[in-house]
Design an enzyme around this catalytic site. Structure first.
Site, mmCIF file in Angstrom:
data_model
loop_
_atom_site.group_PDB
_atom_site.id
_atom_site.type_symbol
_atom_site.label_atom_id
_atom_site.label_comp_id
_atom_site.label_asym_id
_atom_site.label_seq_id
_atom_site.Cartn_x
_atom_site.Cartn_y
_atom_site.Cartn_z
ATOM 1 N N LYS A 1 -0.930 8.638 -11.938
ATOM 2 C CA LYS A 1 -2.107 9.442 -12.345
ATOM 3 C C LYS A 1 -2.449 10.466 -11.273
ATOM 4 O O LYS A 1 -3.502 11.089 -11.313
ATOM 5 C CB LYS A 1 -3.303 8.522 -12.580
ATOM 6 C CG LYS A 1 -3.123 7.522 -13.700
ATOM 7 C CD LYS A 1 -4.407 6.727 -13.878
ATOM 8 C CE LYS A 1 -4.244 5.554 -14.814
ATOM 9 N NZ LYS A 1 -5.393 4.639 -14.719
ATOM 10 N N HIS B 1 14.680 0.417 6.635
ATOM 11 C CA HIS B 1 14.440 -0.887 6.011
ATOM 12 C C HIS B 1 14.432 -1.904 7.157
ATOM 13 O O HIS B 1 15.363 -2.690 7.318
ATOM 14 C CB HIS B 1 15.564 -1.162 5.008
ATOM 15 C CG HIS B 1 15.325 -2.316 4.096
ATOM 16 N ND1 HIS B 1 14.242 -3.170 4.221
ATOM 17 C CD2 HIS B 1 16.035 -2.775 3.032
ATOM 18 C CE1 HIS B 1 14.310 -4.091 3.275
ATOM 19 N NE2 HIS B 1 15.384 -3.872 2.544
ATOM 20 N N ARG C 1 15.728 -9.299 -3.801
ATOM 21 C CA ARG C 1 15.591 -10.211 -2.648
ATOM 22 C C ARG C 1 14.498 -9.819 -1.676
ATOM 23 O O ARG C 1 13.801 -10.684 -1.156
ATOM 24 C CB ARG C 1 16.923 -10.487 -1.958
ATOM 25 C CG ARG C 1 17.622 -9.406 -1.260
ATOM 26 C CD ARG C 1 19.080 -9.364 -1.605
ATOM 27 N NE ARG C 1 19.220 -8.591 -2.827
ATOM 28 C CZ ARG C 1 19.969 -8.939 -3.858
ATOM 29 N NH1 ARG C 1 20.676 -10.023 -3.814
ATOM 30 N NH2 ARG C 1 20.029 -8.180 -4.931
ATOM 31 N N THR C 2 14.308 -8.522 -1.445
ATOM 32 C CA THR C 2 13.276 -8.148 -0.483
ATOM 33 C C THR C 2 11.905 -8.550 -1.026
ATOM 34 O O THR C 2 11.095 -9.178 -0.336
ATOM 35 C CB THR C 2 13.330 -6.633 -0.185
ATOM 36 O OG1 THR C 2 14.653 -6.322 0.249
ATOM 37 C CG2 THR C 2 12.354 -6.250 0.894
ATOM 38 N N ARG D 1 7.404 -0.805 -0.729
ATOM 39 C CA ARG D 1 8.711 -0.124 -0.909
ATOM 40 C C ARG D 1 8.449 1.080 -1.808
ATOM 41 O O ARG D 1 7.805 0.951 -2.856
ATOM 42 C CB ARG D 1 9.724 -1.051 -1.557
ATOM 43 C CG ARG D 1 10.971 -0.288 -2.015
ATOM 44 C CD ARG D 1 12.085 -1.182 -2.464
ATOM 45 N NE ARG D 1 12.701 -1.878 -1.345
ATOM 46 C CZ ARG D 1 13.846 -2.542 -1.419
ATOM 47 N NH1 ARG D 1 14.508 -2.609 -2.554
ATOM 48 N NH2 ARG D 1 14.337 -3.158 -0.362
HETATM 49 C C1 NCD Z 1 19.094 -2.709 0.361
HETATM 50 C C2 NCD Z 1 18.043 -1.663 0.080
HETATM 51 O O1 NCD Z 1 17.260 -1.772 -0.876
HETATM 52 O O2 NCD Z 1 17.994 -0.724 0.861
HETATM 53 N N1 NCD Z 1 18.881 -3.873 -0.399
HETATM 54 C C3 NCD Z 1 18.062 -4.825 0.114
HETATM 55 O O3 NCD Z 1 16.889 -4.615 0.306
HETATM 56 N N2 NCD Z 1 18.618 -5.993 0.437
HETATM 57 C C4 NCD Z 1 20.473 -2.206 0.258
HETATM 58 C C5 NCD Z 1 20.913 -1.614 -1.036
HETATM 59 O O4 NCD Z 1 20.160 -1.513 -2.018
HETATM 60 O O5 NCD Z 1 22.085 -1.232 -1.105
#
Ligand code: NCD
Length: 330
Positions: free
Chosen positions: A76, A125, A47-48, A97
């Site tokens: 690398k 996050h 989703r992100t 990320r």
């Molecule tokens: C979260 C994350 O990746 O930190 N997920 C997200 O981005 N909606 C929470 C999780 O993975 O539990």
């Protein structure tokens, strides 16, 4: 999250509200035509990653994407510095990320274009916290309550959950917040974050029992055990399934209009199930409203970064297609 003041958060929420006709496919806008987002995801994400990409597309921009560290030059031996310098030459904004805490910061310091942290290890996050708080506000408003006087329980892996860490920091900007932290022993929230909250006047209490921790709150924020952060799978397995919320427990211990949230993904495997699927028919389950709000918040972030908030409408075009989703509003 410390970069944000209360006024910034209010502004992001106001802009997010104005994005609704576009996420609802009532209108389209091309305001970011020609702009390129590099969406760099070196940890699992659905989703992100997709909502950042969709948000950028909905503003008319283009998205380039890399997923998985193994398909990038980081394997690398490339440094974050070189990686950021190169990528910022190809992009107008970057979302990253990465599994290491602090990586987004390091990347941003070498980048020549704005960088959004899409999750750096167990650290933070922030866009998730913004969409969570936006959701909390909407849900509270629908019950005639306010974000300046509400009670929230955060449940699960509070030690490793980066969404939790950012949300706790964000809550310091609000008044008269009551925070109940309910985690299995050993997965407690970081003491410095608790201290920051107390300093700003929030009332914070900690619980190691799920049933005690979820009582007398307006919002339940459930999280999964972040198994990828544990040194061994055995250790992660020990915590999985210790805290499970289901309809029966909810009915017994929660108020009848307590809102249920989760950053998702929820772990639906038999040994985990921190948020039971028997809650899916509970109207207070806000998890899918939460994911929809993510696109609004991410559109708002891009509109503000590119300074186009007031041009979004001007570059709007008529929509030439219909799907079941926008048919009703046409
Ligand atoms: C979260 C994350 O990746 O930190 N997920 C997200 O981005 N909606 C929470 C999780 O993975 O539990």
């Amino acid at each position: 999250m410390q970069q944000f003041e209360r006024a910034d958060v209010e502004e992001i929420f106001e802009v997010a509200d104005r994005m609704r006709p576009f996420t609802g496919r009532e209108r389209i806008t091309r305001v970011l035509e020609g702009a390129i987002l590099s969406n760099m995801f070196f940890e699992p994400s659905t989703r992100t990653r997709v909502s950042f990409g969709s948000a950028f597309n909905l503003l008319g921009g283009n998205v380039r994407e890399t997923t998985g560290i193994e398909s990038s030059s980081i394997v690398k031996g490339e440094s974050m510095h070189d990686f950021a310098r190169v990528l910022s030459g190809y992009s107008d904004v970057i979302v990253i990320r990465h599994p290491e805490s602090g990586s987004a910061d390091e990347f941003a310091s070498a980048s020549q274009v704005p960088v959004i942290n899409g999750g750096d290890g167990a650290n933070e996050h922030p866009s998730q916290a913004l969409l969570d708080l936006y959701t909390i506000r909407k849900e509270l408003e629908s019950q005639d309550k306010s974000v300046d006087d509400f009670r929230i329980a955060l449940i699960g892996d509070l030690a490793n959950g980066r969404a939790v860490h950012s949300l706790l920091k964000l809550l310091t900007l609000f008044k008269r917040v009551t925070v109940q932290l309910a985690s299995p022993e050993g997965l407690d929230a970081p003491p410095d974050l608790i201290e920051q909250l107390r300093v700003t006047g929030a009332s914070v209490s900690e619980f190691h029992d799920l049933r005690e921790g979820i009582q007398h709150v307006d919002i339940l924020y459930v999280t999964r055990v972040q198994e990828e952060r544990f040194p061994t799978q055995d250790e992660a397995n020990y915590y999985r399934g210790l805290f499970r919320l289901n309809q029966e427990i909810y009915s017994q211990y929660c108020e009848s209009n307590t809102v249920i949230m989760h950053p998702l993904p929820r772990d639906s495997r038999a040994q985990s199930q921190e948020l039971d699927e028997d809650l899916d028919s509970n109207p207070n389950l806000a998890i899918f409203r939460q994911t929809q709000n993510g696109v609004l918040i991410r559109m708002a972030l891009f509109a503000l970064i590119f300074d186009v908030v007031n041009d979004v409408e001007r570059y709007a075009k008529p929509l030439r297609w219909r799907t079941p989703r926008n048919r009703q509003s046409s």
